[in-house]
Design a protein around this motif. Structure first.
Motif, PDB file in Angstrom:
ATOM      1  N   THR A 206       0.846  -1.200   0.000  1.00 54.72           N
ATOM      2  CA  THR A 206       0.000   0.000   0.000  1.00 54.72           C
ATOM      3  C   THR A 206       0.876   1.243   0.000  1.00 54.72           C
ATOM      4  OG1 THR A 206      -1.687   1.289   1.170  1.00 54.72           O
ATOM      5  CG2 THR A 206      -0.234  -0.072   2.526  1.00 54.72           C
ATOM      6  N   PRO A 207       0.513   2.218  -0.825  1.00 54.58           N
ATOM      7  CA  PRO A 207       1.284   3.460  -0.844  1.00 54.58           C
ATOM      8  C   PRO A 207       0.865   4.416   0.272  1.00 54.58           C
ATOM      9  CG  PRO A 207      -0.440   3.546  -2.497  1.00 54.58           C
ATOM     10  CD  PRO A 207      -0.528   2.190  -1.858  1.00 54.58           C
ATOM     11  N   TYR A 208      -0.274   4.160   0.894  1.00 54.55           N
ATOM     12  CA  TYR A 208      -0.796   5.048   1.929  1.00 54.55           C
ATOM     13  C   TYR A 208      -0.938   4.272   3.229  1.00 54.55           C
ATOM     14  CZ  TYR A 208      -2.523   7.186  -2.392  1.00 54.55           C
ATOM     15  OH  TYR A 208      -2.639   7.685  -3.656  1.00 54.55           O
TER      16      TYR A 208
ATOM     17  N   ASP B 234      -5.635   0.985   7.439  1.00 53.08           N
ATOM     18  CA  ASP B 234      -6.013   0.147   8.578  1.00 53.08           C
ATOM     19  C   ASP B 234      -6.085  -1.332   8.234  1.00 53.08           C
ATOM     20  OD1 ASP B 234      -6.233   2.249  10.279  1.00 53.08           O
ATOM     21  OD2 ASP B 234      -8.386   2.560   9.930  1.00 53.08           O
ATOM     22  N   MET B 235      -6.152  -1.637   6.966  1.00 53.43           N
ATOM     23  CA  MET B 235      -6.348  -3.033   6.576  1.00 53.43           C
ATOM     24  C   MET B 235      -5.148  -3.877   7.006  1.00 53.43           C
ATOM     25  SD  MET B 235      -7.257  -4.430   2.750  1.00 53.43           S
ATOM     26  CE  MET B 235      -8.877  -3.695   2.590  1.00 53.43           C
ATOM     27  N   PRO B 236      -5.395  -5.059   7.543  1.00 49.72           N
ATOM     28  CA  PRO B 236      -4.266  -5.909   7.936  1.00 49.72           C
ATOM     29  C   PRO B 236      -3.621  -6.567   6.720  1.00 49.72           C
ATOM     30  CG  PRO B 236      -6.311  -7.075   8.291  1.00 49.72           C
ATOM     31  CD  PRO B 236      -6.687  -5.710   7.789  1.00 49.72           C
ATOM     32  N   TYR B 237      -2.488  -7.206   6.955  1.00 45.41           N
ATOM     33  CA  TYR B 237      -1.799  -7.993   5.928  1.00 45.41           C
ATOM     34  C   TYR B 237      -1.427  -7.158   4.704  1.00 45.41           C
ATOM     35  CZ  TYR B 237      -3.468 -11.611   9.024  1.00 45.41           C
ATOM     36  OH  TYR B 237      -3.730 -12.346  10.136  1.00 45.41           O
ATOM     37  N   MET B 238      -0.908  -5.968   4.982  1.00 47.14           N
ATOM     38  CA  MET B 238      -0.385  -5.105   3.930  1.00 47.14           C
ATOM     39  C   MET B 238       0.914  -4.509   4.444  1.00 47.14           C
ATOM     40  SD  MET B 238      -3.587  -2.861   2.685  1.00 47.14           S
ATOM     41  CE  MET B 238      -3.147  -2.981   0.971  1.00 47.14           C
ATOM     42  N   ILE B 239       1.744  -4.067   3.509  1.00 46.80           N
ATOM     43  CA  ILE B 239       2.942  -3.349   3.899  1.00 46.80           C
ATOM     44  C   ILE B 239       2.976  -2.005   3.178  1.00 46.80           C
ATOM     45  CG2 ILE B 239       4.275  -4.663   2.171  1.00 46.80           C
ATOM     46  CD1 ILE B 239       6.751  -4.156   3.973  1.00 46.80           C
ATOM     47  N   GLN B 240       3.222  -0.955   3.944  1.00 44.90           N
ATOM     48  CA  GLN B 240       3.265   0.378   3.350  1.00 44.90           C
ATOM     49  C   GLN B 240       4.644   0.639   2.758  1.00 44.90           C
ATOM     50  OE1 GLN B 240       2.328   3.675   5.935  1.00 44.90           O
ATOM     51  NE2 GLN B 240       2.435   5.154   4.242  1.00 44.90           N
ATOM     52  N   VAL B 241       4.652   1.128   1.539  1.00 43.10           N
ATOM     53  CA  VAL B 241       5.919   1.332   0.822  1.00 43.10           C
ATOM     54  C   VAL B 241       5.864   2.609  -0.012  1.00 43.10           C
ATOM     55  CG1 VAL B 241       6.341  -1.165   0.640  1.00 43.10           C
ATOM     56  CG2 VAL B 241       5.133   0.033  -1.203  1.00 43.10           C
TER      57      VAL B 241
ATOM     58  N   MET C  79      -8.567  -6.196  -4.587  1.00 40.22           N
ATOM     59  CA  MET C  79      -9.595  -5.170  -4.801  1.00 40.22           C
ATOM     60  C   MET C  79      -9.986  -4.510  -3.485  1.00 40.22           C
ATOM     61  SD  MET C  79     -13.327  -6.963  -5.386  1.00 40.22           S
ATOM     62  CE  MET C  79     -12.828  -8.073  -6.680  1.00 40.22           C
ATOM     63  N   GLY C  80     -10.284  -3.245  -3.567  1.00 42.13           N
ATOM     64  CA  GLY C  80     -10.612  -2.509  -2.358  1.00 42.13           C
ATOM     65  C   GLY C  80      -9.387  -1.922  -1.665  1.00 42.13           C
ATOM     66  N   THR C  81      -8.198  -2.247  -2.162  1.00 43.41           N
ATOM     67  CA  THR C  81      -6.982  -1.636  -1.622  1.00 43.41           C
ATOM     68  C   THR C  81      -6.508  -0.544  -2.579  1.00 43.41           C
ATOM     69  OG1 THR C  81      -5.363  -3.031  -2.761  1.00 43.41           O
ATOM     70  CG2 THR C  81      -6.323  -3.899  -0.722  1.00 43.41           C
ATOM     71  N   ALA C  82      -5.784   0.411  -2.040  1.00 40.29           N
ATOM     72  CA  ALA C  82      -5.291   1.513  -2.881  1.00 40.29           C
ATOM     73  C   ALA C  82      -4.468   0.982  -4.047  1.00 40.29           C
ATOM     74  CB  ALA C  82      -4.464   2.477  -2.039  1.00 40.29           C
ATOM     75  N   SER C  83      -3.649  -0.019  -3.790  1.00 35.51           N
ATOM     76  CA  SER C  83      -2.742  -0.458  -4.845  1.00 35.51           C
ATOM     77  C   SER C  83      -3.409  -1.342  -5.880  1.00 35.51           C
ATOM     78  CB  SER C  83      -1.522  -1.156  -4.249  1.00 35.51           C
ATOM     79  OG  SER C  83      -1.919  -2.233  -3.443  1.00 35.51           O
ATOM     80  N   SER C  84      -4.695  -1.614  -5.732  1.00 34.58           N
ATOM     81  CA  SER C  84      -5.400  -2.276  -6.829  1.00 34.58           C
ATOM     82  C   SER C  84      -5.547  -1.321  -8.002  1.00 34.58           C
ATOM     83  CB  SER C  84      -6.772  -2.789  -6.392  1.00 34.58           C
ATOM     84  OG  SER C  84      -7.622  -1.723  -6.024  1.00 34.58           O
TER      85      SER C  84
END
Lengths: 542, 542
Positions: free
Chosen positions: B133-135, B138-145, B170-175
């Motif tokens: 995720t670039p931002y 709150d969603m779990p199982y993501m890494i911000q980069v 889907m539903g994540t920013a990086s989608s």
């Protein structure tokens, strides 16, 4: 910003051409905002809260006699080509699938039947129901054109289509905005409406529920409570970062799906309208209007925040009159555009008279009204002139005239008249004629609305094989089914209630002649009379 | 071209930064082209006609020890972040829907069962199955980069993603690739594959047939016989016009869906392979390979025609090893990557060793081979260095090392060695070590392949909870289910047939220690032992 560095060393070459935003709403009616385009504030102006439209109206120019085509695709293609819709042969909205005319022929009046029906006296015309094409193409029912977006792109503009496109049916080149000269496309396709506005519905993208008009894109909001209008706005604004950050002028065609059907709640605003006593669909529609208003406000704020507001032109417009039947929007039928008669699909004023505002920083006189009629095909030369594109060639013959002097010199002329006390109040200002010597446009230029089709809505008596011409205060309506000509004086009878054709035979003849001659010149689509197998008579042949 | 005009007046500021094309194929194996990355031309190199890959191999550098992750998303995110996949915690491909791990736990070995199964000894690890995720989120199982594309965009590069994205569910920013720094996105989404490659199928977009991985876009080809690879190529090349015509450097991430499943015919080439005696699926696969090859050729031709070939870097790569089971590609199973063992999903060489070529105009020595191992995370600093972006900050800790000196000075060093007769023929050149003093990279740098997952394919004995480290000629494989360590000497046994762990206990210990320490440092995902409820032992704890 590495690109900025070398450019900074030669500031004299900084690109000073303005950015241009074409903010287009869909099915958004003349009375749907608090901005009063008419001579007074009508009750319908008070239904919804539209503070950002109000803000733009005070910053820019209100165009009180702005016209669009009766339905969507003709207006959109007309803006893109500079041709009158009847001239390009795109007089009805386009289907998702190619080779499918969307106009009925010929259902019993008032009841849609898609198959041939011997009861009807008229057979639908041939028209370009596959839309426009930028390339030579074997497919029938298309017209090849040079698209405005391509001319802007060729001139170095960064061109963005955000939202609805609807320039060609699927399988045609123009179903992809990339083929029309757009560099970025955010969800634009062949489709004329969204399957759903709701993030919870993935904007229509769910296995088993998917439709041809499901919205392609905005995956990041799937499953969320984000309304499509908001998703589109966020993405459209993000798309501006590249050109703004790199000093490149942009053309943003922000064409909202709102406020087209399906009428669904924008949850941010829905409850408010219910609390005002509206029924479910009315409140849904109100919430969609306010969502669109919020989008305009977000745009204006963003341009401010990015420091480009003072070099960005805003053109606010709707693609046709507001929908006026009640099944989609709740309440009573045929009242949404009052005092105007009827709505979308009709050639009466409710179908073709649309809201319009224009802001050209430093050049338009804030808060003025210009009264000269304007039409969608005028936006082609207008936008190109604003962009400084003055040396271009087009395949098509352009019918539109530039509105730049009307918006700039014309609005300044009105401002001066107001300062001098020559016009006082909305009613006088609304009727004030700007001379051609100022605007470059005849204040009584003719407006032709041509809809030689039958459309499948509930009560189609006023949305059914019509053609009309307005010139100055006078308007002639050709009711093709009845082979009848009606005449109205819009100054005295904006609602087109009193047909005074019998009292003014010379006026009827004059307008019938101009309408007929123009349609003949354009080889405009006309229905066939079933009994004779011949084209319907032109108004001057009755 | 109005924008070009003012720039022309200060040519000293002309942007000379190179364009960069990252041409990424999907599931395209090391043996799938006539370009022989190995020490000899193997029979599998002769299956398909790939003249344009051959052309690029003669123009640029062949990277003979290029590695990817065993599956798609880890490679893609690794390129985008510069992190090793095991470090970012994205070690398996992502699902369409968010919050859905795609790895099985724990089916009976060899038979996929998606539900918990007490028969299996291992429970799947926690990993970042919602992607990057670039931002903050709150969603779990993501890494911000900080995504590479964003850094390129911020530096003024015109960034285009054409094809498959697959960076977030889907539903994540990086989608949405727009959230990762891409200015143009042509069909990239959360999806890891296309529902259909066929224009006749509208690329999967038909009511009643639509799937979550139907391809969003390319409406102009719906209903036609245009293969997705061609539709994507045409649109990708069109997207280059704006930056090229305006002198703006571009980064094109042309990530074909090909040659991923569904294996469907590219009609332009299918018959040819049938005539060569291939079965239906083999011929389908061959036609897809040749379609991808045609795309590469069209790209090279277009860059030539637009006059930018000599300022455009080409990086050719695949996201994991070729798929080696037979149900999708016909023929016999597990033979597609011979002499390599296994394929996609495995940590044996067939799953992770991939084709790679690089062309940096004027800087790479044509037709040379570089032998130093390279990994997906290296492309992050490599591409940024090529773009001249040297002053950037990232949220994440970057693991990759720049390959620029390897490709430039390294390839020139090889060319000189060839001229001097120090290496003769493919086999010697393939094994030739480029010293660190030349390339900046240890020629025996370690390659870790980490796949602590079970994947739902037919015969998953070699695609099942594996981790591996290669250093120089030696490779250690940790078979987690068996709590067993295998050792191979790739110089003598490229096919990993002879486990010589028992003969080299010290080598095993040394490699096990490095693998374990690195995985611990990264807090890499590891399965849980069902019987104990504890994390599986690291290799050095066995």
């Amino acid at each position: 910003m590495l690109l900025a560095a070398p450019l900074a060393s030669c500031t004299e070459s900084q690109d000073e051409r303005p950015n241009i935003v074409f903010f287009l709403l869909d099915d958004f009616g003349w009375l749907d905002s608090s901005v009063a385009y008419g001579e007074e504030q009508y009750p319908n102006n008070l239904r919804f809260d539209t503070p950002n439209m109000q803000r733009l109206s005070e910053q820019g120019v209100i165009v009180t006699n702005a016209y669009a085509c009766p339905v969507s695709s003709p207006t959109r293609t007309s803006v893109m080509t500079g041709m009158h819709a009847a001239h390009e042969g795109v007089t009805m909205f386009l289907a998702n699938n190619s080779n499918v005319p969307t106009d009925a022929t010929g259902g019993t009046r008032g009841t849609f039947k898609v198959n041939e029906n011997e009861e009807d006296t008229l057979i639908r015309p041939e028209w370009n129901y596959n839309g426009i094409t930028p390339y030579e193409c074997d497919m029938p029912y298309m017209i090849q054109v040079t698209p405005m977006a391509q001319l802007l792109k060729d001139a170095g503009y960064f061109t963005i289509l955000a939202g609805k496109a609807h320039y060609g049916s699927m399988g045609t080149a123009s179903s992809s905005p990339y083929n029309l000269g757009f560099t970025v496309n955010l969800s634009g396709s062949y489709a004329g409406m969204p399957a759903s506005y709701q993030g919870e519905d993935n904007y229509g993208n769910k296995p088993g529920e998917w439709k041809l008009h499901s919205v392609p894109g905005f995956f990041e909001y799937w499953g969320s409570d984000t309304h499509l209008t908001e998703a589109l706005t966020v993405n459209a604004l993000k798309s501006l970062d590249y050109p703004i950050d790199n000093g490149i002028p942009f053309y943003l065609n922000l064409a909202h799906y709102a406020t087209h059907t399906p009428i669904q709640p924008d949850k941010r605003y829905y409850d408010k309208y219910r609390e005002r006593g509206m029924d479910h669909l009315q409140a849904c529609y109100g919430s969609m209007v306010e969502g669109a208003d919020k989008s305009l406000g977000d745009l204006l704020d963003y341009l401010d925040a990015k420091g480009v507001a003072e070099n960005t032109v805003i053109i606010f417009y709707s693609d046709n009159g507001g929908h006026s039947v009640n099944t989609s929007k709740g309440g009573d039928a045929h009242v949404y555009n009052l005092p105007l008669r009827e709505g979308k699909g009709s050639c009466y004023e409710g179908g073709v008279r649309v809201p319009m505002m224009v802001y050209i920083p430093g050049k338009t006189a804030a808060g003025t009204r210009v009264n000269t009629p304007v039409m969608p095909q005028d936006l082609f030369p207008t936008i190109l002139e604003l962009a400084g594109v003055d040396d271009y060639q087009t395949i098509q013959e352009v019918d539109g005239e530039s509105l730049v002097r009307l918006f700039t010199d014309g609005s300044q002329y009105v401002a001066e008249a107001k300062r001098a006390g020559k016009v006082n109040g909305q009613k006088e200002e609304n009727a004030f004629r700007i001379p051609e010597s100022v605007s470059g446009l005849d204040p009584e230029r003719s407006v032709i609305s041509h809809f030689p089709h039958q459309w499948r809505i509930e009560d189609q008596y006023d949305v059914d094989f019509l053609s009309a011409i307005r010139k100055g205060d006078w308007k002639l309506v050709y009711r093709m089914h009845d082979l009848d000509l009606e005449l109205y004086n819009l100054r005295e009878d904006l609602g087109e209630r009193n047909n005074i054709a019998a009292q003014h035979p010379e006026r009827v003849k004059e307008l019938a002649s101009e309408l007929s001659n123009t349609l003949r010149k354009w080889d405009a689509p006309m229905p066939t009379v079933r009994a004779t197998g011949k084209k319907l008579p032109m108004p001057d042949e009755l």
